[in-house]
Design a protein around this motif. Structure first.
Motif, PDB file in Angstrom:
ATOM      1  N   GLU A 157      38.004  14.721   1.840  1.00 57.74           N
ATOM      2  CA  GLU A 157      38.264  15.905   1.299  1.00 57.74           C
ATOM      3  C   GLU A 157      39.852  16.028   1.177  1.00 57.74           C
ATOM      4  O   GLU A 157      40.122  16.592   0.136  1.00 57.74           O
ATOM      5  CB  GLU A 157      37.937  17.103   1.979  1.00 57.74           C
ATOM      6  CG  GLU A 157      37.602  18.549   1.354  1.00 57.74           C
ATOM      7  CD  GLU A 157      37.057  19.368   2.265  1.00 57.74           C
ATOM      8  OE1 GLU A 157      36.974  19.319   3.349  1.00 57.74           O
ATOM      9  OE2 GLU A 157      36.868  20.607   1.712  1.00 57.74           O
ATOM     10  N   HIS A 158      40.575  15.770   2.015  1.00 53.94           N
ATOM     11  CA  HIS A 158      42.006  15.863   1.905  1.00 53.94           C
ATOM     12  C   HIS A 158      42.588  14.588   1.637  1.00 53.94           C
ATOM     13  O   HIS A 158      43.850  14.319   2.003  1.00 53.94           O
ATOM     14  CB  HIS A 158      42.489  16.423   3.128  1.00 53.94           C
ATOM     15  CG  HIS A 158      41.794  17.847   3.355  1.00 53.94           C
ATOM     16  ND1 HIS A 158      41.030  17.914   4.126  1.00 53.94           N
ATOM     17  CD2 HIS A 158      41.987  19.218   2.866  1.00 53.94           C
ATOM     18  CE1 HIS A 158      40.342  19.168   4.424  1.00 53.94           C
ATOM     19  NE2 HIS A 158      40.818  19.926   3.554  1.00 53.94           N
ATOM     20  N   ARG A 159      41.932  13.559   1.197  1.00 53.13           N
ATOM     21  CA  ARG A 159      42.430  12.140   1.038  1.00 53.13           C
ATOM     22  C   ARG A 159      43.086  11.672   2.234  1.00 53.13           C
ATOM     23  O   ARG A 159      44.234  11.036   2.106  1.00 53.13           O
ATOM     24  CB  ARG A 159      43.525  12.217  -0.067  1.00 53.13           C
ATOM     25  CG  ARG A 159      42.858  12.615  -1.445  1.00 53.13           C
ATOM     26  CD  ARG A 159      41.911  11.843  -1.810  1.00 53.13           C
ATOM     27  NE  ARG A 159      41.337  12.285  -3.516  1.00 53.13           N
ATOM     28  CZ  ARG A 159      40.160  13.168  -3.499  1.00 53.13           C
ATOM     29  NH1 ARG A 159      39.484  13.635  -2.476  1.00 53.13           N
ATOM     30  NH2 ARG A 159      39.891  13.603  -4.740  1.00 53.13           N
TER      31      ARG A 159
ATOM     32  N   CYS B  99      37.555 -11.298  10.203  1.00 54.16           N
ATOM     33  CA  CYS B  99      38.105 -10.017   9.850  1.00 54.16           C
ATOM     34  C   CYS B  99      38.262 -10.244   8.180  1.00 54.16           C
ATOM     35  O   CYS B  99      38.635 -11.087   7.638  1.00 54.16           O
ATOM     36  CB  CYS B  99      39.542  -9.839  10.323  1.00 54.16           C
ATOM     37  SG  CYS B  99      40.760  -8.944   9.587  1.00 54.16           S
ATOM     38  N   GLN B 100      38.016  -8.946   7.664  1.00 51.75           N
ATOM     39  CA  GLN B 100      37.797  -8.947   5.928  1.00 51.75           C
ATOM     40  C   GLN B 100      39.139  -8.173   5.476  1.00 51.75           C
ATOM     41  O   GLN B 100      39.264  -7.822   4.555  1.00 51.75           O
ATOM     42  CB  GLN B 100      36.864  -8.084   5.545  1.00 51.75           C
ATOM     43  CG  GLN B 100      35.433  -8.847   6.108  1.00 51.75           C
ATOM     44  CD  GLN B 100      35.258 -10.428   5.429  1.00 51.75           C
ATOM     45  OE1 GLN B 100      35.563 -10.252   4.111  1.00 51.75           O
ATOM     46  NE2 GLN B 100      34.759 -11.268   5.973  1.00 51.75           N
ATOM     47  N   HIS B 101      40.272  -7.795   6.669  1.00 51.33           N
ATOM     48  CA  HIS B 101      41.404  -7.558   6.212  1.00 51.33           C
ATOM     49  C   HIS B 101      41.363  -6.058   5.390  1.00 51.33           C
ATOM     50  O   HIS B 101      41.844  -5.706   4.432  1.00 51.33           O
ATOM     51  CB  HIS B 101      42.015  -8.365   4.971  1.00 51.33           C
ATOM     52  CG  HIS B 101      42.727  -9.886   5.911  1.00 51.33           C
ATOM     53  ND1 HIS B 101      41.965 -10.236   6.975  1.00 51.33           N
ATOM     54  CD2 HIS B 101      43.756 -10.455   5.700  1.00 51.33           C
ATOM     55  CE1 HIS B 101      42.654 -11.349   7.318  1.00 51.33           C
ATOM     56  NE2 HIS B 101      43.616 -11.375   6.389  1.00 51.33           N
ATOM     57  N   ARG B 102      40.402  -5.307   5.957  1.00 52.25           N
ATOM     58  CA  ARG B 102      40.282  -3.749   5.236  1.00 52.25           C
ATOM     59  C   ARG B 102      41.580  -3.009   5.706  1.00 52.25           C
ATOM     60  O   ARG B 102      41.810  -1.995   4.886  1.00 52.25           O
ATOM     61  CB  ARG B 102      39.015  -3.103   5.825  1.00 52.25           C
ATOM     62  CG  ARG B 102      37.613  -4.053   5.336  1.00 52.25           C
ATOM     63  CD  ARG B 102      36.338  -3.214   5.386  1.00 52.25           C
ATOM     64  NE  ARG B 102      36.505  -2.366   6.626  1.00 52.25           N
ATOM     65  CZ  ARG B 102      35.663  -1.330   6.539  1.00 52.25           C
ATOM     66  NH1 ARG B 102      34.834  -1.043   5.755  1.00 52.25           N
ATOM     67  NH2 ARG B 102      35.647  -0.453   7.716  1.00 52.25           N
TER      68      ARG B 102
ATOM     69  N   THR C  71      33.328   4.661   8.462  1.00 56.65           N
ATOM     70  CA  THR C  71      33.894   3.481   8.188  1.00 56.65           C
ATOM     71  C   THR C  71      33.573   2.897   6.588  1.00 56.65           C
ATOM     72  O   THR C  71      34.512   1.885   6.241  1.00 56.65           O
ATOM     73  CB  THR C  71      32.986   2.271   9.258  1.00 56.65           C
ATOM     74  OG1 THR C  71      33.807   1.039   9.239  1.00 56.65           O
ATOM     75  CG2 THR C  71      31.627   2.234   9.001  1.00 56.65           C
ATOM     76  N   ASN C  72      32.638   3.281   6.024  1.00 57.68           N
ATOM     77  CA  ASN C  72      32.438   2.942   4.749  1.00 57.68           C
ATOM     78  C   ASN C  72      32.707   3.845   3.643  1.00 57.68           C
ATOM     79  O   ASN C  72      32.444   3.783   2.500  1.00 57.68           O
ATOM     80  CB  ASN C  72      31.133   2.318   4.368  1.00 57.68           C
ATOM     81  CG  ASN C  72      30.647   1.085   5.116  1.00 57.68           C
ATOM     82  OD1 ASN C  72      31.437   0.249   5.096  1.00 57.68           O
ATOM     83  ND2 ASN C  72      29.576   1.082   5.730  1.00 57.68           N
ATOM     84  N   MET C  73      33.662   4.843   4.094  1.00 54.12           N
ATOM     85  CA  MET C  73      33.996   5.962   3.015  1.00 54.12           C
ATOM     86  C   MET C  73      35.170   5.316   2.359  1.00 54.12           C
ATOM     87  O   MET C  73      36.108   4.954   2.631  1.00 54.12           O
ATOM     88  CB  MET C  73      34.504   7.161   3.627  1.00 54.12           C
ATOM     89  CG  MET C  73      33.071   8.093   4.256  1.00 54.12           C
ATOM     90  SD  MET C  73      33.522   9.366   5.324  1.00 54.12           S
ATOM     91  CE  MET C  73      34.459  10.599   4.074  1.00 54.12           C
ATOM     92  N   MET C  74      35.098   5.895   0.993  1.00 53.91           N
ATOM     93  CA  MET C  74      35.936   5.422  -0.258  1.00 53.91           C
ATOM     94  C   MET C  74      37.272   6.460   0.002  1.00 53.91           C
ATOM     95  O   MET C  74      36.852   7.556   0.351  1.00 53.91           O
ATOM     96  CB  MET C  74      35.544   5.384  -1.497  1.00 53.91           C
ATOM     97  CG  MET C  74      34.353   4.229  -1.736  1.00 53.91           C
ATOM     98  SD  MET C  74      35.414   2.797  -1.728  1.00 53.91           S
ATOM     99  CE  MET C  74      34.087   1.681  -2.381  1.00 53.91           C
ATOM    100  N   PRO C  75      38.403   6.139  -0.273  1.00 62.22           N
ATOM    101  CA  PRO C  75      39.587   7.071  -0.270  1.00 62.22           C
ATOM    102  C   PRO C  75      39.196   8.306  -0.815  1.00 62.22           C
ATOM    103  O   PRO C  75      39.523   9.614  -0.460  1.00 62.22           O
ATOM    104  CB  PRO C  75      40.479   6.474  -0.789  1.00 62.22           C
ATOM    105  CG  PRO C  75      40.424   4.922  -1.047  1.00 62.22           C
ATOM    106  CD  PRO C  75      38.760   4.906  -1.067  1.00 62.22           C
ATOM    107  N   TRP C  76      38.530   8.488  -2.114  1.00 64.70           N
ATOM    108  CA  TRP C  76      38.247   9.810  -2.497  1.00 64.70           C
ATOM    109  C   TRP C  76      37.227  10.545  -1.989  1.00 64.70           C
ATOM    110  O   TRP C  76      36.888  11.801  -2.612  1.00 64.70           O
ATOM    111  CB  TRP C  76      38.005   9.589  -4.243  1.00 64.70           C
ATOM    112  CG  TRP C  76      36.937   8.737  -4.365  1.00 64.70           C
ATOM    113  CD1 TRP C  76      35.483   9.032  -4.520  1.00 64.70           C
ATOM    114  CD2 TRP C  76      36.767   7.216  -4.511  1.00 64.70           C
ATOM    115  NE1 TRP C  76      34.496   8.008  -4.578  1.00 64.70           N
ATOM    116  CE2 TRP C  76      35.427   6.815  -4.740  1.00 64.70           C
ATOM    117  CE3 TRP C  76      37.985   6.260  -4.623  1.00 64.70           C
ATOM    118  CZ2 TRP C  76      35.148   5.470  -5.212  1.00 64.70           C
ATOM    119  CZ3 TRP C  76      37.374   4.995  -4.879  1.00 64.70           C
ATOM    120  CH2 TRP C  76      35.865   4.453  -5.048  1.00 64.70           C
TER     121      TRP C  76
ATOM    122  N   PHE D 230      32.394  -5.081  10.703  1.00 63.67           N
ATOM    123  CA  PHE D 230      32.323  -6.671  10.886  1.00 63.67           C
ATOM    124  C   PHE D 230      32.487  -7.096  12.307  1.00 63.67           C
ATOM    125  O   PHE D 230      32.032  -8.087  12.626  1.00 63.67           O
ATOM    126  CB  PHE D 230      33.073  -7.223   9.792  1.00 63.67           C
ATOM    127  CG  PHE D 230      32.968  -7.347   8.368  1.00 63.67           C
ATOM    128  CD1 PHE D 230      32.011  -7.704   7.775  1.00 63.67           C
ATOM    129  CD2 PHE D 230      33.545  -6.158   7.732  1.00 63.67           C
ATOM    130  CE1 PHE D 230      31.656  -7.499   6.358  1.00 63.67           C
ATOM    131  CE2 PHE D 230      33.611  -5.733   6.529  1.00 63.67           C
ATOM    132  CZ  PHE D 230      32.442  -6.284   5.575  1.00 63.67           C
TER     133      PHE D 230
END
Ligand SMILES: Cc1cc2nc3c(=O)[nH]c(=O)nc-3n(C[C@H](O)[C@H](O)[C@H](O)COP(=O)(O)OP(=O)(O)OC[C@H]3O[C@@H](n4cnc5c(N)ncnc54)[C@H](O)[C@@H]3O)c2cc1C
Lengths: 187, 566
Positions: free
Chosen positions: B65-67, B232-235, B57-62, B244
């Motif tokens: 491993e395979h985006r 909702c934080q519009h993620r 849930t809190n992982m950044m795009p990078w 949330f």
């Protein structure tokens, strides 16, 4: 699944390995991290040079500095079909010979200017033989993954084109564009 | 020995049993627990606890491993689930892999499943449009399936009740075939959608473009804080699980709520094999459960049983519940169980570009998009095909990135993107007609790892669906053209049934025990202490997303069950 875990750990190790100058290429081991590809350390170094030719260090960081060459190999190893891998590998393995044949110098021996010129020429050429086809496919794919790895790196996504994991509840469906304002592809 | 049995029977006895902890089972459990009933929820999959078990849930795009992309070998091993757009690196762990739970595709069918606490409620796209009398009166008016034993007025108060708990963002649009509900602040359309809306509403009376109503909290924060949920934080990465609780899922909302009453027992790894029917008492007395890990069999008992295992699994469990009285499956005297399965037709799409509105773009992300309610055959039959379709409508400003060249040129090109045209697009959501020939059945030879017969699926499109796809392509491209959109392209992606993930029917409702399985209160006609309120109960499919309606059924049926407990 275990293979993938091993791969991840080894990919990191391999990144380190690349910094150690290897003297003896006669008995090259294949890099275990990329088990599908069966490539050697010198092939990995060639790829690193290529990735750096595509996105060199300018006043911004370059691709190799961000480890993008490893990303290219991870994608080629994990996300290509067998047929695509065959073409990619054909292009990679024959690349030095190919450039020697067409321009007289091995790619790995070229300076930056010559390297870039060579890569551009191949990318623009219409391939006529299987060799040329594999080479062009290899370059196109490497360029594609290099760009993807670069644009999706932490560096680009935090410093150049900031990305927000938690944008917040505001959504504006009709924002007036301020002329001259920098466009953020992750914004 | 006898004493021991009595003891274990007492320990395993509850006020109610709910099979499945997904969207519909979770809501049934919440209602039962709220009303003081000691409730056992049986869930075949692993435990997924809100915020504890959302690994990405809190992982950044990078950090992927395979985006995001699924590796080739996983796709090759999982052709079915790989066709689902949301089966990506960030949420793959919430989907059932093909090999894990085999079924038999007598005709191609992409059965997309999530077996864990919360079921598919973690993964859904959260579109929650109400159904209307145009839907409930459809079969009677157009002469297919059987008449629904309920009408919109039976559900309207329950829609309000469920929407308030769930949290639904939307606008009051005043469209008869898409009744308004209890809405939190709506999420606005984009400039291109707004413009398309004005063209359509001016040139095509009776056609509308609105903002899709979605299960996201956009206001009334204090009320939802009581559920432990926030705005909702519009993620727009909801499928990973929302920290949330900004969107509705069983995991973030109904199950924790039920838990807090002290009346909930949730058992994971509990594969319900069948419902136990007692010939002497002439009613269902409990369920037979196989432990997913040890394969040990345990029986649990309750006077009320809710079957909410998701449409096709509910069919499977009921067909597998055989007894002397019901040799062909619980409540299946008429042999219709498993038949009249239907789904939504999502095959058609349209795209285009708009060169106007150059001075605008969008800012931020939104968890919904534009929506065009059904406009075909609404008040009377007008086309050669029956029923109609709704359409998703989306328009966003494109960003042009120049990837040409290499070296310093490429860097310069890439780092200076510009705005391109607005890209506009649409996808259809068509109603399919339930038919006897579209059915599921149990395979008599092949069993799964837990000894359950494998499900055979025989579901296909028909000419009505193909005509509808064509009409959608014609109508949408005409409207796009009227709006001055360019480079219009339309397609039929020929996807298999099932990929809509709105499979319905098999245990349909109706007035008559000869032609239906369930009465107007969702009770099996011939075994009334068993209730079915998931997609299996659907008599017809409408064009609107179904899950809100499943929860409404669950709430209404629990109310009935408790008022009529003898
Ligand atoms: C990507 C995606 C997008 C979607 N978008 C939307 C949308 O926008 N709007 C909408 O309305 N719907 C949408 N849906 C569909 C929606 O998720 C389902 O309609 C809804 O979850 C069905 O609820 P359910 O309770 O019937 O089943 P589920 O939520 O699937 O829950 C069923 C549960 O029962 C359990 N179970 C099954 N068999 C057994 C057994 N034998 N014993 C014990 N437990 C069992 C399962 O493990 C599961 O946890 C979407 C789904 C997906 C995957």
């Amino acid at each position: 699944m275990n293979r993938r875990l091993a791969l991840k750990q080894l990919a990191m190790a391999a990144g380190g390995l690349a910094l150690i100058p290897s003297c003896d290429f006669s008995e090259e081991k294949v890099l275990a991290a990329y088990d599908e590809l069966q490539i050697t350390e010198s092939q990995q170094q060639l790829l690193q040079k290529l990735v750096d030719t595509i996105i060199p260090k300018t006043d911004l960081k370059g691709a190799t500095e961000l480890g993008v060459h490893n990303f290219v190999l991870v994608m080629a190893n994990d996300c290509m079909s067998a047929e695509e891998q065959k073409q990619f590998l054909g292009g990679l393995k024959g690349f030095d010979d190919y450039t020697k044949k067409t321009s007289g110098t091995r790619f790995t021996k070229m300076d930056n200017v010559e390297a870039e010129k060579t890569v551009n020429a191949i990318l623009e050429d219409k391939p006529t033989s299987d060799d040329e086809m594999a080479t062009k496919y290899f370059l196109q794919t490497t360029k594609k993954y290099t760009i993807q790895g670069y644009l999706n790196s932490e560096y680009v996504m935090t410093e150049l084109m900031p990305f927000q994991l938690v944008p917040g509840p505001e959504f504006n469906g009709k924002k007036e564009i301020v002329p001259g304002e920098k466009v953020n592809i992750n914004g | 020995m006898a004493n021991l049995n009595i003891k274990s029977k007492q320990e395993n006895t509850y006020g109610a049993i709910v099979i499945g902890s997904g969207m519909s089972g979770g809501f049934a459990a919440k209602e039962l627990c709220d009303k003081g009933v000691k409730t056992l929820v049986l869930e075949r999959g692993r435990s997924v606890i809100h915020n504890k078990d959302y690994p990405t849930t809190n992982m950044m795009p990078w950090e992927f491993e395979h985006r995001g992309q699924m590796p080739e070998d996983i796709q090759r091993e999982n052709p079915v689930v790989s066709r689902c757009y949301a089966f990506r690196e960030d949420a793959a762990h919430f989907f059932v892999k093909d090999q894990e739970h085999p079924y038999i595709q007598e005709k191609p069918f992409d059965w997309i499943r999530g077996y864990q606490t919360g079921g598919k409620s973690l993964l859904w796209a959260r579109q929650v449009q109400r159904w209307s009398d145009h839907d409930f009166e459809g079969p009677a008016r157009d002469g297919f399936a059987v008449d629904w034993p309920i009408r919109y007025k039976d559900l309207a108060p329950w829609y309000s009740y469920v929407e308030k708990f769930v949290g639904v963002a939307g606008f009051h649009d005043g469209i008869p075939q898409l009744p308004d509900g209890e809405f939190l602040p709506g999420i606005e359309l984009t400039a291109a959608e707004e413009y398309f809306k004005s063209v359509v509403e001016q040139k095509y009376p009776g056609r509308n473009v609105i903002s899709g109503r979605c299960a996201h909290i956009t206001g009334n924060a204090e009320y939802y804080a009581k559920q432990g949920r926030g705005i909702c934080q519009h993620r727009t990465i909801c499928q990973r699980g929302c920290p949330f609780g900004g969107y509705f899922s069983s995991n973030s909302a109904s199950l924790p709520w039920a838990q807090r009453t002290g009346n909930l027992t949730l058992k994971n790894h509990a594969v319900v094999h069948s419902i136990i029917y007692d010939d002497a008492q002439q009613k269902a007395t409990g369920v037979r459960v196989i432990d997913a890990n040890t394969k040990e069999v345990t029986e649990y008992f309750a006077p009320i049983i809710f079957v909410n295992a998701s449409a096709l699994n509910t069919n499977l469990i009921l067909l597998n519940s055989t007894s002397k009285r019901f040799p062909n499956g619980l409540g299946n005297d008429n042999g219709l169980m498993g038949k009249y399965v239907a789904f939504h037709n999502y095959r058609g799409g349209v795209s285009g570009e708009y060169d106007g509105l150059k001075e605008f773009t969008t800012e931020g992300k939104r968890p919904t998009s534009g929506y065009m309610p059904r406009f075909r055959n609404v008040d009377k039959q007008e086309t050669k095909f029956l029923r109609g379709y709704a359409a998703g409508i989306h328009g966003s400003r494109s960003k042009d990135v120049n990837y040409s060249g290499t070296g310093a040129d490429l860097v310069k090109n890439m780092m200076n993107p510009s705005y391109g045209p607005w890209r506009v697009g649409s996808h259809m959501m068509g109603e399919t007609i339930p038919k006897e020939s579209n059915y599921v059945a149990l395979d008599t030879d092949q069993k799964d790892e837990w000894g359950m017969p494998q499900l055979k699926v025989n579901v296909d499109y028909d000419q009505n669906d193909l005509d509808m796809i064509q009409d959608y392509r014609d109508q949408l491209s005409e409207m796009f053209d009227e709006a001055g959109f360019k480079n219009i392209r339309t397609w039929d992606d020929e996807r298999r049934p099932g990929l809509d993930i709105h499979e319905m029917g098999g245990v349909r409702m109706g007035h008559d025990p000869k032609t239906s399985l369930l009465n107007k209160h969702h009770q099996l006609h011939t075994c009334p202490n068993v209730y079915v309120t998931d997609g299996a109960c659907m008599t017809s499919t409408s064009t609107q997303n179904p899950s809100l309606t499943y929860m409404v059924f669950a709430a209404r049926a629990v109310d009935h069950a408790l008022k009529n407990q003898g």
